[in-house]
Motif scaffolding. Structure first.
Motif, PDB file in Angstrom:
ATOM      1  N   MET A   1       0.757  -1.170   0.234  1.00  0.00           N
ATOM      2  CA  MET A   1       0.001  -0.142  -0.110  1.00  0.00           C
ATOM      3  C   MET A   1       0.846   1.184  -0.036  1.00  0.00           C
ATOM      4  O   MET A   1       1.900   1.305   0.734  1.00  0.00           O
ATOM      5  CB  MET A   1      -0.823  -0.079   0.982  1.00  0.00           C
ATOM      6  CG  MET A   1      -2.380  -0.560   0.960  1.00  0.00           C
ATOM      7  SD  MET A   1      -3.286   0.111   2.485  1.00  0.00           S
ATOM      8  CE  MET A   1      -3.505  -1.474   3.225  1.00  0.00           C
ATOM      9  N   ASP A   2       0.530   2.324  -0.676  1.00  0.00           N
ATOM     10  CA  ASP A   2       1.005   3.656  -0.647  1.00  0.00           C
ATOM     11  C   ASP A   2       0.530   4.297   0.444  1.00  0.00           C
ATOM     12  O   ASP A   2      -0.324   4.115   1.162  1.00  0.00           O
ATOM     13  CB  ASP A   2       1.040   4.216  -2.027  1.00  0.00           C
ATOM     14  CG  ASP A   2      -0.391   4.491  -2.315  1.00  0.00           C
ATOM     15  OD1 ASP A   2      -1.211   4.115  -1.711  1.00  0.00           O
ATOM     16  OD2 ASP A   2      -0.470   5.496  -3.314  1.00  0.00           O
ATOM     17  N   GLN A   3       1.334   5.428   0.907  1.00  0.00           N
ATOM     18  CA  GLN A   3       1.205   6.433   1.854  1.00  0.00           C
ATOM     19  C   GLN A   3      -0.464   6.803   1.726  1.00  0.00           C
ATOM     20  O   GLN A   3      -1.004   7.068   2.828  1.00  0.00           O
ATOM     21  CB  GLN A   3       2.082   7.480   1.870  1.00  0.00           C
ATOM     22  CG  GLN A   3       3.469   6.967   2.076  1.00  0.00           C
ATOM     23  CD  GLN A   3       3.681   6.506   3.537  1.00  0.00           C
ATOM     24  OE1 GLN A   3       2.756   6.681   4.575  1.00  0.00           O
ATOM     25  NE2 GLN A   3       4.662   5.741   3.897  1.00  0.00           N
ATOM     26  N   SER A   4      -0.737   7.139   0.473  1.00  0.00           N
ATOM     27  CA  SER A   4      -2.215   7.755   0.631  1.00  0.00           C
ATOM     28  C   SER A   4      -3.281   6.784   0.816  1.00  0.00           C
ATOM     29  O   SER A   4      -4.232   7.181   1.418  1.00  0.00           O
ATOM     30  CB  SER A   4      -2.440   8.662  -0.792  1.00  0.00           C
ATOM     31  OG  SER A   4      -2.481   7.386  -1.750  1.00  0.00           O
ATOM     32  N   ALA A   5      -3.004   5.623   0.538  1.00  0.00           N
ATOM     33  CA  ALA A   5      -3.891   4.581   0.850  1.00  0.00           C
ATOM     34  C   ALA A   5      -4.201   4.367   2.407  1.00  0.00           C
ATOM     35  O   ALA A   5      -5.216   4.273   2.976  1.00  0.00           O
ATOM     36  CB  ALA A   5      -3.523   3.091   0.205  1.00  0.00           C
ATOM     37  N   LYS A   6      -2.893   4.361   3.049  1.00  0.00           N
ATOM     38  CA  LYS A   6      -2.842   4.206   4.475  1.00  0.00           C
ATOM     39  C   LYS A   6      -3.334   5.449   5.235  1.00  0.00           C
ATOM     40  O   LYS A   6      -4.181   5.327   6.180  1.00  0.00           O
ATOM     41  CB  LYS A   6      -1.327   4.126   4.643  1.00  0.00           C
ATOM     42  CG  LYS A   6      -0.905   2.912   4.691  1.00  0.00           C
ATOM     43  CD  LYS A   6       0.479   2.541   5.084  1.00  0.00           C
ATOM     44  CE  LYS A   6       1.171   1.365   4.962  1.00  0.00           C
ATOM     45  NZ  LYS A   6       2.240   1.074   5.625  1.00  0.00           N
ATOM     46  N   ALA A   7      -3.408   6.537   4.509  1.00  0.00           N
ATOM     47  CA  ALA A   7      -3.760   7.845   5.161  1.00  0.00           C
ATOM     48  C   ALA A   7      -5.482   7.730   4.827  1.00  0.00           C
ATOM     49  O   ALA A   7      -6.106   8.094   6.123  1.00  0.00           O
ATOM     50  CB  ALA A   7      -3.245   9.208   4.451  1.00  0.00           C
ATOM     51  N   LYS A   8      -5.770   7.395   3.847  1.00  0.00           N
ATOM     52  CA  LYS A   8      -7.316   7.151   3.900  1.00  0.00           C
ATOM     53  C   LYS A   8      -7.947   6.260   4.726  1.00  0.00           C
ATOM     54  O   LYS A   8      -9.125   6.396   5.340  1.00  0.00           O
ATOM     55  CB  LYS A   8      -7.697   6.824   2.381  1.00  0.00           C
ATOM     56  CG  LYS A   8      -7.470   7.943   1.290  1.00  0.00           C
ATOM     57  CD  LYS A   8      -7.756   7.447   0.110  1.00  0.00           C
ATOM     58  CE  LYS A   8      -7.698   8.735  -0.902  1.00  0.00           C
ATOM     59  NZ  LYS A   8      -7.944   8.102  -2.475  1.00  0.00           N
ATOM     60  N   GLU A   9      -7.266   5.149   4.879  1.00  0.00           N
ATOM     61  CA  GLU A   9      -7.860   4.047   5.999  1.00  0.00           C
ATOM     62  C   GLU A   9      -7.846   4.638   7.399  1.00  0.00           C
ATOM     63  O   GLU A   9      -8.612   4.473   8.222  1.00  0.00           O
ATOM     64  CB  GLU A   9      -6.947   2.866   5.894  1.00  0.00           C
ATOM     65  CG  GLU A   9      -7.216   1.957   4.564  1.00  0.00           C
ATOM     66  CD  GLU A   9      -6.408   0.550   4.861  1.00  0.00           C
ATOM     67  OE1 GLU A   9      -5.876   0.259   5.660  1.00  0.00           O
ATOM     68  OE2 GLU A   9      -6.194  -0.067   3.647  1.00  0.00           O
TER      69      GLU A   9
END
Length: 62
Positions: A1-9
């Motif tokens: 996962m990239d950083q933006s996906a983790k931030a969205k989660e």
């Protein structure tokens, strides 16, 4: 996962937890109001003296 996906989660989790906390607070307030409206009558109709079970042995009257 990239950083933006983790931030969205992470953001979605925070929002979900915030909603759950607000709902829990509303439910607890409603329960508290309901208890305050109830008369303090025991089930068997016999009034009892307040219990001193929360007092430490040193602070109980003899």
């Amino acid at each position: 996962m990239d950083q933006s996906a983790k931030a969205k989660e992470r953001e979605a989790r925070q929002q979900r937890l915030g909603r759950a906390l607000r709902e829990n607070l509303k439910r607890r307030k409603a329960q508290s109001r309901g208890r305050a409206d109830e008369p303090a009558v025991p089930v068997d109709g016999v009034e009892e003296a307040p219990s001193d079970t929360r007092l430490s042995p040193q602070s109980r009257p003899d």
